[in-house]
Every structure is written in structure tokens, then in C-alpha cells.
Design an enzyme around this catalytic site. Structure first.
Site, PDB file in Angstrom:
ATOM      1  CG  ASN A   1      -1.719   1.260   1.382  1.00  0.00           C
ATOM      2  OD1 ASN A   1      -1.680   2.126   0.503  1.00  0.00           O
ATOM      3  ND2 ASN A   1      -2.463   1.354   2.464  1.00  0.00           N
TER       4      ASN A   1
ATOM      5  CD  GLU B   1      -4.116   0.014  -9.877  1.00  0.00           C
ATOM      6  OE1 GLU B   1      -5.242   0.360 -10.303  1.00  0.00           O
ATOM      7  OE2 GLU B   1      -3.320  -0.668 -10.540  1.00  0.00           O
TER       8      GLU B   1
ATOM      9  CG  ASP C   1      -1.944  -3.940  11.895  1.00  0.00           C
ATOM     10  OD1 ASP C   1      -1.084  -4.815  11.710  1.00  0.00           O
ATOM     11  OD2 ASP C   1      -1.884  -3.112  12.822  1.00  0.00           O
ATOM     12  N   GLY C   2      -4.290  -2.820   8.054  1.00  0.00           N
ATOM     13  CA  GLY C   2      -5.503  -2.757   7.246  1.00  0.00           C
ATOM     14  C   GLY C   2      -5.417  -3.603   5.990  1.00  0.00           C
TER      15      GLY C   2
ATOM     16  CD  GLU D   1      -8.203  -3.883   1.421  1.00  0.00           C
ATOM     17  OE1 GLU D   1      -7.724  -4.327   0.374  1.00  0.00           O
ATOM     18  OE2 GLU D   1      -8.495  -2.697   1.592  1.00  0.00           O
TER      19      GLU D   1
ATOM     20  N   GLY E   1       2.798   0.757   8.023  1.00  0.00           N
ATOM     21  CA  GLY E   1       1.596   1.538   8.310  1.00  0.00           C
ATOM     22  C   GLY E   1       1.838   2.429   9.501  1.00  0.00           C
TER      23      GLY E   1
ATOM     24  CG  ASP F   1      -7.549   3.245  15.079  1.00  0.00           C
ATOM     25  OD1 ASP F   1      -6.813   3.857  14.291  1.00  0.00           O
ATOM     26  OD2 ASP F   1      -7.686   2.014  15.070  1.00  0.00           O
TER      27      ASP F   1
ATOM     28  CG  ASP G   1      -8.530  -6.788  12.470  1.00  0.00           C
ATOM     29  OD1 ASP G   1      -8.884  -7.048  13.643  1.00  0.00           O
ATOM     30  OD2 ASP G   1      -8.209  -7.661  11.658  1.00  0.00           O
TER      31      ASP G   1
HETATM   32  N1  LIG Z   1      -3.599   2.754  -2.987  1.00  0.00           N
HETATM   33  C1  LIG Z   1      -4.415   2.980  -1.951  1.00  0.00           C
HETATM   34  N2  LIG Z   1      -4.981   4.193  -1.767  1.00  0.00           N
HETATM   35  C2  LIG Z   1      -5.773   4.408  -0.721  1.00  0.00           C
HETATM   36  N3  LIG Z   1      -6.119   3.491   0.202  1.00  0.00           N
HETATM   37  C3  LIG Z   1      -5.593   2.288   0.078  1.00  0.00           C
HETATM   38  C4  LIG Z   1      -4.711   1.969  -1.001  1.00  0.00           C
HETATM   39  N4  LIG Z   1      -4.318   0.681  -0.854  1.00  0.00           N
HETATM   40  C5  LIG Z   1      -4.946   0.227   0.267  1.00  0.00           C
HETATM   41  N5  LIG Z   1      -5.710   1.182   0.820  1.00  0.00           N
HETATM   42  C6  LIG Z   1      -6.543   1.126   2.042  1.00  0.00           C
HETATM   43  O1  LIG Z   1      -5.854   1.690   3.155  1.00  0.00           O
HETATM   44  C7  LIG Z   1      -6.231   1.000   4.342  1.00  0.00           C
HETATM   45  C8  LIG Z   1      -5.196   1.119   5.436  1.00  0.00           C
HETATM   46  O2  LIG Z   1      -3.955   0.759   4.944  1.00  0.00           O
HETATM   47  P1  LIG Z   1      -2.774   0.198   5.835  1.00  0.00           P
HETATM   48  O3  LIG Z   1      -3.264  -0.677   6.847  1.00  0.00           O
HETATM   49  O4  LIG Z   1      -1.763  -0.325   4.879  1.00  0.00           O
HETATM   50  O5  LIG Z   1      -2.130   1.511   6.491  1.00  0.00           O
HETATM   51  P2  LIG Z   1      -2.288   2.222   7.900  1.00  0.00           P
HETATM   52  O6  LIG Z   1      -3.703   2.415   8.189  1.00  0.00           O
HETATM   53  O7  LIG Z   1      -1.397   3.394   7.893  1.00  0.00           O
HETATM   54  O8  LIG Z   1      -1.637   1.247   8.931  1.00  0.00           O
HETATM   55  P3  LIG Z   1      -2.184   0.588  10.241  1.00  0.00           P
HETATM   56  O9  LIG Z   1      -3.374  -0.216   9.766  1.00  0.00           O
HETATM   57  O10 LIG Z   1      -1.118  -0.276  10.776  1.00  0.00           O
HETATM   58  O11 LIG Z   1      -2.529   1.718  11.122  1.00  0.00           O
HETATM   59  C9  LIG Z   1      -6.459  -0.431   3.892  1.00  0.00           C
HETATM   60  O12 LIG Z   1      -7.464  -0.997   4.622  1.00  0.00           O
HETATM   61  C10 LIG Z   1      -6.862  -0.303   2.422  1.00  0.00           C
HETATM   62  O13 LIG Z   1      -8.265  -0.442   2.286  1.00  0.00           O
END
Ligand SMILES: Nc1ncnc2c1ncn2[C@@H]1O[C@H](COP(=O)(O)OP(=O)(O)OP(=O)(O)O)[C@@H](O)[C@H]1O
Length: 586
Positions: A159, A192, A218-219, A223, A248, A315, A554
Site C-alpha cells: 500500500n 491502487e 494492518d488494514g 483485506e 503503516g 484511532d 482491526d
Molecule cells: N492505494 C491505496 N490508496 C488508498 N487506500 C488504500 C490503497 N491501498 C490500500 N488502501 C486502504 O488503506 C487502508 C489502510 O492501509 P494500511 O493498513 O496499509 O495503512 P495504515 O492504516 O497506515 O496502517 P495501520 O493499519 O497499521 O494503522 C487499507 O485498509 C486499504 O483499504
């Protein structure tokens, strides 16, 4: 039987022993002894004044390649050992620790012809790789490359907008070179849009892959797990090992993997390097999943937590501080403390009868700031297994002009590595709730929830119900709520338990702050806070009675209303890298 001195002066059996030159040579010679856990390197020439011995723990080694000098006159063969030890702590504040690549190349030159020397180099490389991968060998084993499985093929889903948007940069500069040295073939795909990873894993042929790794927070892993569970062949699909390379802002699962390996709690790049090292070690652990159902009947699979109240508020509300990385949670906590809410709700649960009762107690979504990638795409459309060898070429060219090594016949085949182009994407986070099910959708299959009755019906008589005012309710199944929030120190990946933690109304702000500060070290239970309750359960139901609030699964927001879940023990498989090798904490 050959012995070397172990850490406590005891004799440790050696699997292999040999005397080799080094590259670049400078006339040095070394005696090498390989044990089950370490490579012992003793310099012989020039003879040191004091006994100079280097011990390289195999827990810090990711791989070993054999090399050949193109110069036909050179009858020696070479093998390179790739290790990532922890850097020594620097004096300067904030200088950080982290891991640093340390490659050593040895020259096998005992025989007059290349083939014999090469066979010895192959034997050493095979032995080291077996030990790194946890393939049992002993001094009686006829060690040969045929003991090794074919190189692993991993699907990396990245991501580009997770955390502070550094995933691609960190992956290119740190992760890909390391996993290439570990003979891992990979395809790297940048997601994307939200749910892209989910769609991708629904369509893949799982037999083609040895694992799916989320290079993200974790997001994205959430998925991946739910995409696998949505497949008609979910039973087989969910058995594919999944892993995480944390990039993340919360990185709870990575924090748990790091802790499980006995490594010091770290954040950012240091955590990423620890997890990449563990990924190279391949060991897999069963992972509990919790099937969560929301009011609309949507069902999803969660591997971290369900949160309501203070934690989910912080969060989701701290999304606007995303550019700060993990510090967003600290700021969000301070803001929330200033206007602490309590929530009335009914919490029911099925206690885990056989679980040891613990003392009373108590993650995120990516926003693309402007849709632009932080990095330009780098020219990585080539076989990346060349990379380690290129570095060796450097070593040869840099020190001595003449020989240029090329992979000897037993070296791993080139990786089928590719990086799909970065998307041009713009994402505007909506302030509202996700659609019904939010983080999950009703299509998901999976095993039946035999402990649950539909949300509209009263819970079974064997359940316990508490109706109260809560500051927070947290159903957590991993040790970490964030990489530095050691919320449930007793939780294990496959303990078959939901650790239900809640804080009742009446707690002072000061006491709540103390609990959160202590959570960094996991010592919050030691405070004996009367408002904090912890119950190990198999299933739970939460019925919010306060009209407005935030519920997360999550770290992803889901529809607000009654929610319930039950644990499915060891349903998934997580790459934790820890089997019998113990990671050195340095
Ligand atoms: N290219 C993208 N652009 C925007 N959103 C995206 C993209 N790819 C994935 N996502 C969404 O972003 C969400 C969160 O991503 P991710 O968990 O990688 O990062 P984070 O939220 O910073 O980290 P953490 O979950 O550890 O706090 C995912 O659930 C996914 O749906």
C-alpha cells in the site's frame, strides 16, 4: 566430534569445519565452524595478538550464495554469508539502532581443481540455508543442496499510502535486497485503492504462491485475510501463509511478531527490518481469526481486535494526523483525554473455562494526501536475484581489479521478480461510516459460528452479561494494539482466546494516562486498577446503548450497533520466522 566453545564456555558440536581464505583476501585465512545456531569465524592468518573470534548467530543470517570467479585461472570457489546484525547503540540521542547488512565472502581453495572447491562451497551454503530455514541437519547428515526446498515465491502487496507513505521506498532500499539474498522470488503489486488487495487475492491461484505478504499497515492484511475467506475454496486458501512487512501507522501485528521473536520493541524502519529478517526465516505459526458479525448481518474475519470507546475514537479521530506516523495515536490520545466520554452498553461473553484468568484491566485506515506517490518508480524490472551478486561484484572490483564472480551452477535460479507500476490514484476519506459490514462484507464464507446465536436473539444462558458505563471495550487477540502498545502481554497467536478488556466509567484521567503509559511496556495490569477488567473468552457480544459512537474491527471503522464475534482457533497461518531458532536480541 568437533566442538567449539559456546556462549557459556561449553562445548558445542560443529556440523562443519573448514579453513578458508577470504575475499577480498589481503592474505587472511580463517577457520570456520558451523553449529546449529551460529557460524564461528576464527582468524588464523595474520595471527592476532589476542584470540579473535567472531560469532555470527544464524538467527541474523538471511542466506548464503556460492560464487565463481570468471577468471579461468582461479581454481577457488566462493561463498557469501548475508547477515543483518543489530547496529551497536550510538551515543547520539535519536541515532537509532536497527540492522545493518554484513556480508562475508570466503574463498574455498583447498583442492587443485575448481569442481572440488565448488562442491565444498555448495555444501557450506546448503548447510547454512538449511539452518536458516529450520530444516533439521546434524553432523551425520549428508549435506547437499538437494536437502533444500525450491526457492519460495511470495506475493507482496504494497500500500503506497500506508503510514507516512514510505512503504515503496523502504521496500526498494531495504526489503527487496534482503529477501533476494534469502532466495525468495516475488511479485510486488502496489494497491491502487481500498479493497484492491482483497480483490487480488480472490483471483489468484494459491498453489502458485508460498505466501502473501502485506507491505503495509494492518488494514491491508485484513483485506488479504478477508479476500481469502471470501473464496469458494476458503478452506485451502486460508492455509496459505500470510506475512506483514510493517509500513503503516499502527503495525500491531508486526509488533506482536517482533515480540514473539524475543526482539526489543521498536518502531518504523527498525521494526520493518526485524520483520523482513523473520520473513526470510520462513517459519509459520497458526493464527486465530475471530468471525465478527455486525447488526446488518455482515460477517468478516478479524485477526487483531474489536474496539469501542476511547481506543476506536482515538484511532479514527487521529486519521487527520496521519502524516505524523505512529505519533498520531499519542496526539489523538491527548485530544481525547481532554474530552473523555463514557458509553453505556451491554457486554456479554462466553468465558473460556479452561483459560487461566488474568488480572483485571483494558490501530487504522490509509489516507492518500493527494494521490501522488512519494517516489518515482525505480528501474527494478529485472531479475532481482542479480542484486546480491552485483554487490559482490562491487566487493571484487572495489578491492582487487581482476576477478569478476558469476553465480556458480548451484546458486539459486534468478527470481521471477517484478514490480507492477505505481497507480495514479487519489483517495478522499469520507467522514461517515463504512457501508453495512464496513470492514467486512456478507459474502464471506468460513466455518459456522457454533457458539453464537443471531444478534436479534438473547445470548445463551451460559454467557455472562455486564451492563455498565464504559470508557472503552477492547476484544483483542494479539499481544499488541500498536507496535508500541503491548496491550495484552499474555495473548498468543493461536491460544484460541479473545482477551476481552474493558475500562469502566469512574476512572480518573490521571489513572487512564498511567495505564496507557504503562502499556508501552505491557505493565498496565500490574497497576491493579480497579476499573480495568480482563476476561479470556471464546465469544462476545457488545450492544452499545449510547446512540453515537465508533466501532472498529482491526482498526477499520464498521457500522455502529450490536456486534458479536467468536474465535476460530488457528484458522489462518502467519509467517513469524520463529521456530527453533532463537533471535538474538543483541
Ligand atoms: N492505494 C491505496 N490508496 C488508498 N487506500 C488504500 C490503497 N491501498 C490500500 N488502501 C486502504 O488503506 C487502508 C489502510 O492501509 P494500511 O493498513 O496499509 O495503512 P495504515 O492504516 O497506515 O496502517 P495501520 O493499519 O497499521 O494503522 C487499507 O485498509 C486499504 O483499504
Amino acid at each position: 566430534m568437533n566442538l567449539v566453545l559456546g556462549p557459556y564456555g561449553e562445548g558445542v558440536e560443529t556440523l562443519l569445519h573448514g579453513e578458508f581464505g577470504a575475499y577480498p583476501s589481503k592474505g587472511s585465512r580463517y577457520a570456520l565452524s558451523l553449529t546449529q545456531t551460529a557460524l564461528h569465524i576464527q582468524r588464523l592468518v595474520p595471527k592476532p595478538e589476542t584470540d579473535q573470534r567472531t560469532v555470527v548467530p544464524l538467527a541474523e543470517v538471511v542466506g548464503c550464495h556460492t560464487l565463481r570467479n570468471r577468471a579461468s585461472a582461479d581454481r577457488a570457489a566462493y561463498f557469501s554469508v548475508y547477515a543483518y546484525p543489530l547496529k551497536k547503540r550510538k551515543v547520539a540521542v535519536g541515532s537509532g539502532r536497527g540492522r545493518q547488512r554484513a556480508a562475508r565472502t570466503f574463498q574455498v581453495d583447498g583442492a587443485d581443481d575448481y569442481e572440488k572447491n565448488q562442491a565444498v562451497a555448495e555444501k557450506w551454503a546448503a548447510a547454512i540455508k538449511c539452518l536458516v530455514l529450520g530444516i533439521p541437519i546434524s553432523s551425520d547428515t549428508d549435506i547437499a543442496p538437494s536437502l533444500l526446498p525450491r526457492p519460495r515465491r511470495l506475493l507482496l502487496l504494497l500500500n503506497p499510502f500506508g503510514g507516512r507513505g514510505l512503504a515503496l521506498q523502504w521496500c526498494q532500499t531495504h526489503v527487496l535486497p534482503m529477501i533476494t539474498e534469502a532466495d525468495i522470488s516475488f511479485n510486488l503489486i502496489q494497491t491502487e485503492r481500498p479493497n484492491h488487495a482483497r480483490e487480488l487475492v480472490k483471483g489468484i491461484n494459491v498453489a502458485e504462491w508460498d505466501g502473501i505478504v502485506a507491505v503495509s499497515g494492518d488494514g491491508l492484511l485484513y483485506e488479504v485475510l478477508n479476500g481469502l475467506m471470501e473464496r469458494p475454496d476458503w478452506k485451502q486458501a486460508i492455509k496459505i501463509p500470510v506475512g506483514i512487512l510493517p509500513s503503516g501507522s499502527g503495525n500491531a501485528l508486526a509488533g506482536a511478531i517482533n515480540c514473539n521473536a524475543g526482539l526489543e520493541q521498536v518502531l518504523g524502519l527498525e521494526l520493518l527490518l526485524n520483520c523482513a529478517l523473520l520473513l526470510c526465516h520462513a517459519a509459520v505459526t497458526p493464527l486465530d481469526l475471530v468471525a465478527v458479525t455486525t447488526a446488518s448481518g455482515a460477517r468478516c474475519f478479524s485477526c487483531l481486535s474489536v474496539a469501542w470507546g476511547f481506543i476506536s475514537d482515538v484511532d479514527i479521530e487521529s486519521e487527520k494526523y496521519r502524516h505524523m506516523g505512529a505519533a498520531r495515536f499519542t496526539l489523538g490520545t491527548l485530544v481525547r483525554l481532554a474530552s473523555m466520554h463514557t458509553y453505556r452498553g451491554r457486554l456479554s461473553y462466553l468465558p473460556a473455562a479452561d483459560a487461566t484468568a488474568h488480572r483485571p484491566i483494558s490501530r487504522s485506515i490509509t489516507v492518500a494526501p493527494n494521490g501522488r506517490l512519494p517516489l518515482q518508480r525505480l528501474p527494478l524490472h529485472r531479475a532481482l536475484s542479480d542484486m546480491g551478486l552485483c554487490e559482490e561484484r562491487h566487493a571484487f572490483w572495489g578491492a582487487e581489479p581482476a576477478p569478476v564472480p558469476c553465480p556458480s551452477p548451484g546458486s539459486p535460479p534468478p527470481s521471477s521478480a517484478s514490480i507492477l507500476p505505481p497507480p495514479s490514484f487519489s483517495f478522499e476519506p469520507g467522514p461517515g461510516e463504512l457501508p453495512a459490514g464496513g470492514a467486512g462484507e456478507a459474502r464471506v464464507g468460513g466455518p459456522p459460528d457454533e457458539l453464537l446465536v443471531p444478534l436479534g436473539q438473547p445470548v445463551p444462558g451460559s454467557w455472562v452479561t455486564v451492563e455498565d458505563d464504559f470508557v472503552l471495550v477492547l476484544a483483542i487477540y494479539q499481544s499488541h494494539l500498536g507496535a508500541d502498545l503491548f496491550a495484552a502481554p499474555f495473548a498468543r497467536f493461536d491460544d484460541g482466546l479473545i482477551h476481552l478488556c474493558f475500562i469502566k466509567a469512574g476512572i480518573s484521567r490521571a489513572a487512564l494516562v498511567r495505564l496507557f503509559l504503562a502499556m508501552e511496556k505491557g505493565s498496565h495490569f500490574e497497576q491493579e486498577c480497579p476499573h480495568l477488567v480482563h476476561v479470556p473468552v471464546r465469544a462476545f457480544r457488545l450492544e452499545p446503548l449510547t446512540r453515537k459512537g465508533i466501532l472498529t474491527v482491526d482498526g477499520e471503522r464498521v457500522e455502529y450497533g450490536p456486534i458479536q464475534g467468536q474465535v476460530h482457533r488457528g484458522l489462518a497461518r502467519l509467517i513469524t520466522g520463529v521456530d527453533r531458532l532463537k533471535i538474538a536480541t543483541g
